[in-house]
Design an enzyme around this catalytic site. Structure first.
Site, PDB file in Angstrom:
ATOM      1  N   SER A  69     -11.677  21.434  21.973  1.00 39.24           N
ATOM      2  CA  SER A  69     -12.991  21.048  22.443  1.00 39.24           C
ATOM      3  C   SER A  69     -14.016  21.249  23.254  1.00 39.24           C
ATOM      4  O   SER A  69     -13.150  22.011  24.310  1.00 39.24           O
ATOM      5  CB  SER A  69     -13.028  19.465  21.939  1.00 39.24           C
ATOM      6  N   ASP A  70     -15.328  21.454  23.203  1.00 40.58           N
ATOM      7  CA  ASP A  70     -16.082  22.010  24.955  1.00 40.58           C
ATOM      8  C   ASP A  70     -15.397  20.638  24.871  1.00 40.58           C
ATOM      9  O   ASP A  70     -15.425  19.540  24.784  1.00 40.58           O
ATOM     10  CB  ASP A  70     -17.046  21.511  24.462  1.00 40.58           C
ATOM     11  N   ALA A  71     -16.271  21.211  26.390  1.00 38.45           N
ATOM     12  CA  ALA A  71     -15.689  20.526  27.567  1.00 38.45           C
ATOM     13  C   ALA A  71     -17.004  18.847  27.420  1.00 38.45           C
ATOM     14  O   ALA A  71     -17.713  18.972  27.423  1.00 38.45           O
ATOM     15  CB  ALA A  71     -16.318  20.674  29.058  1.00 38.45           C
TER      16      ALA A  71
END
Length: 874
Positions: free
Chosen positions: A288-290
């Protein structure tokens, strides 16, 4: 076990394995097939050990309260040392890796990861030109070499995964992250993505193309919802990802923050499983993105809890949850422990992570030779490559009456603009190694400072007002700041739920409320105290932010904006006398969320920018040429509504041009800039992008003719923001392209760029001129350098399907070649045209090559077309 800070001093004398480790376990046998090793290790893992293999964060092992005894997928390791050298960093990675290998039950190594968009984002690492600049080279071989250098510097420090490249299309220049992209065209972006990813993966560093998919929506706004057709995804947004995974062999992909067709990208089964896994046969892992996994609960509002968000993300095909701190693991671990996530789903994700770790060879070779990191970082070849890449990326946009190149014997040069001295490197960048500013590059090229005068000008930000500082505020109790009372209703009713001292009033509660117990979308606040007036007095004071607010001075209502309608700035003209103090009260209410509020005044700022412009004009009058270096502000979550140069830079250019001294503007930034107010007043314009640590030398090389510019625009520059989006490969309209008050054509088209020499195109041949569907033809032409200087030309091949069963782009880039020709020399350029270039998605979304006529056009930009012919498919 918890790790004490003293562990970081432990040396190689530690025992090889912790108690409980089994050195003869099958998963430790490098001779066994990877899948067999994965199966054996997976069968030995506890639920918590499995969870931690699916959790990645930035951090280190410094905090003894952070328990890593069950392992972790990987860490983005903060140096945490006074010594910022490459060797110190590598030693730190080794020390941390040693803990996981030797002091956890199963000894599973981590994947140290970092950002490496255009250079490893750490001190003592080479900073190359920003991604959009690399795309402007139109040179995939060069980008492959740049990526190889970044990979060597990364791996020498122990980094085995980079969260790069960004392969989203930069088709709307308002998007603040356009600088990180390879431009607006699917073919160009795909070619650059493959060049970057292949070099990284071949060096044993996992590349992570991102953000899957799109990542900006209407208005060019970051992470806005994306609701587009499957056709548009397949034709525009998917190709760079598909190329990075297929031809590039990327082992990881990062999902996006935004939703796609109503479902958050990190939980989108159709994207992560149906497309990525089944259609494209991707076998790596998805991160995932942060903090994006939990975004479904607080942003998209599609999940009631973090537990359900985690479950649905993993079921959809996400493998690794990327968060921003160790503490954030708790709700996700609780979701695993609750049994809500099926064992088969967990094991599938863990297997993908373990497979990557085995394939990287981390179990056999977890450490690096730290002493070699400094040697790699100090490689003079990397610095030469940075200068070469910067030179190749610079685009000459205007050269009226051949003002450029300038003579190195020029009498006096005025260099103007804060960007000339700053040497900015762009977003997601480390500090670089001894970055050379444009001012420094010009001074070195001219042999000293005697002929170069510098004035910073007003800079990119020339505010009329600033936030009232803490030093000018005093609470009723005498503390610096203001007494703040927050109410859990929008009417200032009852007792305040939260009372505190705020040092200033400058807030942006984007994803949160003002404090505990205050709803993020239903509150009011009151700030009160005294306002102390500095020398010089105050002429204007006001409030900036979202409605509604009201401001009282000495008990008198000065600004009344007690309504919810919009956002902006309201100022009132006052005469607040220097040395005096006044009662101040500011009240605010919010009923929607995303509250923003600043208390501002004009103390000491109003005349400054005019003086700075006047100083620049003074040195320009005495100069033979004035070089104005102007830049923009942009970045992640910093989208631009206006594409003009920010601050007072346009006024600066106009004032300098009014002196009569010839003006060259050098643009610093990673996206399109509108220029209608000043373009006709200057003689030359160079787009330097963010040119990296050797950018100053590269710009000087171009300005003084030591190199011939050949960069080409990888995105369209509009005349005005009202034309956007304006990517060149749109489909035919039902009427026309123009507006009532403006042309539909761009300021500078895709592929545009000038040279100090000229090129002639001739003898286009298509062989054979007729083919069957599934066959290929060859396009040949000759290009001659008709000028007096050696130079590079970027030959571009565009295709148009004359009659198709579905609407096709008015033109599509299907090939490009950057060639170098000596003065008077001729070269042959060859393109292959086959099913890959000719195919389309028909009405049933099947990829086919339709019989018919195809127009093939060759030129120096999308608008500068020189030769054309037709290919017939039977």
């Amino acid at each position: 076990m918890n790790l004490p800070r003293a562990f970081l001093a432990i040396t190689l004398a530690l025992p090889a394995m912790a108690a409980g480790q089994t050195p003869d376990a099958p998963y430790r046998d490098a001779k066994l097939p990877v899948d067999q090793r994965v199966k054996d290790l997976l069968g030995r893992m506890t639920l918590e050990e499995k969870f931690w293999q699916l959790f990645m964060i930035p951090g280190s092992l410094d905090d003894p309260a952070h328990d890593y005894s069950s392992g972790v997928f990987g860490l983005q390791i903060a140096p945490g040392l006074k010594d910022s050298s490459a060797t110190a960093y590598a030693e730190r990675v080794n020390t941390i890796q040693r803990y996981f290998v030797q002091h956890t039950r199963l000894g599973i190594p981590i994947i140290p990861f970092d950002e490496a968009l255009h250079g490893l984002g750490r001190p003592d690492a080479t900073s190359f030109p920003q991604s959009i600049a690399l795309a402007a080279t139109w040179d995939t071989a060069l980008v492959h070499r740049v990526s190889g250098a970044i990979a060597r510097e990364s791996r020498s420090r122990g980094i085995r995964q980079v969260l790069s490249p960004v392969v989203n299309l930069g088709a709307d220049p308002r998007w603040g992250r356009t600088e990180e992209t390879y431009g607006e065209d699917p073919l160009l972006a795909s070619a650059m993505a493959v060049a970057y990813v292949r070099a990284m993966e071949d060096a044993g560093v996992i590349a992570t193309p991102k953000h899957f998919v799109a990542n900006y929506g209407e208005g060019g706004r970051d992470s806005y919802p994306v609701d587009v057709s499957r056709r548009k995804l397949d034709e525009m947004y998917f190709p760079p990802f598909k190329a990075a995974i297929g031809a590039g062999r990327a082992q990881s992909v990062m999902s996006a923050y935004n939703s796609v067709d109503g479902t958050p990208a990190s939980q989108n089964h159709w994207l992560l499983t149906d497309v990525l896994r089944q259609e494209w046969q991707f076998t790596g892992f998805v991160i995932s993105d942060a903090s994006a996994t939990g975004g479904a609960t607080v942003l998209h509002l599609t999940e009631a809890s973090t537990a359900s968000a985690a479950r649905h993300a993993l079921e959809a095909g996400l493998d690794v949850i990327f968060q921003s701190s160790w503490e954030q693991h708790r709700p996700y671990l609780a979701a695993f422990r609750s049994g809500a996530i099926a064992d088969s789903v967990i094991d599938r994700a863990v297997s993908r992570v373990l497979r990557a770790k085995f394939q990287l060879g981390l179990f056999e070779h977890p450490y690096v030779a730290a002493e070699s990191a400094e040697v790699v970082a100090g490689d003079s070849g990397h610095r030469r490559l940075a200068r070469e890449a910067a030179r190749e990326s610079i685009v000459l946009l205007k050269n009226d009456r051949d003002l450029l190149p300038l003579s190195p014997g020029i009498r006096r040069v005025a260099v103007i603009g804060s960007d000339a001295a700053e040497g900015r490197l762009g977003g997601y960048s480390g500090p670089g190694i001894r970055p050379v500013s444009i001012l420094e590059g010009i001074r070195q090229r001219l042999g000293g400072n005697t002929r170069v005068q510098y004035a910073p000008g007003p800079g990119r930000e020339s505010p009329d007002c600033i936030v009232v500082p803490s030093s000018a505020l005093q609470t009723p109790g005498g503390e610096p700041g203001l007494r703040a009372e927050y109410f859990d209703n929008p009417r200032l009713e009852g007792s305040a739920r939260l009372v505190r001292v705020d040092s200033t009033v400058s807030f942006a509660w984007t994803l949160s409320s003002p404090g505990e117990g205050i709803p993020l979308d239903w509150y009011s606040a009151r700030w009160s105290g005294r306002l102390k007036i500095p020398s010089g007095g105050v002429h204007q004071i006001g409030v900036e932010g979202s409605d509604g607010y009201r401001l009282y001075l000495d008990g008198r209502l000065a600004i009344d904006n007690w309504q919810k309608r919009s956002a902006g700035r309201r100022l009132v003209t006052v005469r607040l006398v220097a040395g005096r103090s006044y009662d101040v009260r500011l009240e605010y209410f919010e009923t929607v969320g995303n509250g923003r509020l600043r208390l501002v005044w004009d103390a000491g700022v109003r005349p400054a920018w005019r003086r700075q412009v006047d100083s620049a004009v003074a040195i320009a009058r005495k100069a033979s040429v004035a070089i104005v270096v102007a830049g923009i502000e942009e970045g992640e979550f910093r989208d631009r509504a206006s594409l003009k140069l920010p601050g007072r830079q346009e006024e600066l250019i106009e004032a300098v041009a009014a002196t009569g001294t010839p003006v060259v503007v050098v643009l610093v930034g990673g996206s399109a800039i509108t220029m209608s107010g000043w373009l006709d007043r200057v003689r030359g314009v160079l787009d330097a992008w963010y040119p990296g640590e050797e950018g100053g030398h590269a710009v000087a090389d171009i300005l003084f003719g030591d190199a011939n510019p050949a960069g080409r625009l990888p995105l369209t520059f509009p005349l005005a923001e009202g034309q956007l989006p304006l990517y060149y490969d749109h489909k035919p309209t039902g009427r026309g392209d123009d507006y009532l008050d403006l042309s539909g054509l761009p300021l500078f088209p895709f592929g545009f760029g000038l040279s100090y020499t000229t090129f002639e195109y001739a003898d286009l041949r298509i062989e054979p001129a007729e083919i069957r569907a599934g066959d290929s033809a060859v396009v040949r032409l000759r290009v001659r350098n008709t000028g007096k200087r050696a130079g590079d030309e970027v030959v571009q091949l565009y295709l148009r399907d004359i009659v198709a069963s579905v609407a096709r782009p008015v033109a599509a880039l299907e090939g490009f070649r950057r060639i170098h020709l000596a003065a008077g020399a001729t070269g042959e350029v060859v393109f292959a045209v086959g099913p890959e270039q000719l195919s389309l998605l028909d009405a049933s979304m099947q990829r086919v090559v339709e019989p018919g006529r195809y127009r093939l056009v060759v030129g120096a930009s999308y608008r500068d077309l020189r030769l054309r012919g037709e290919l017939v498919v039977q």
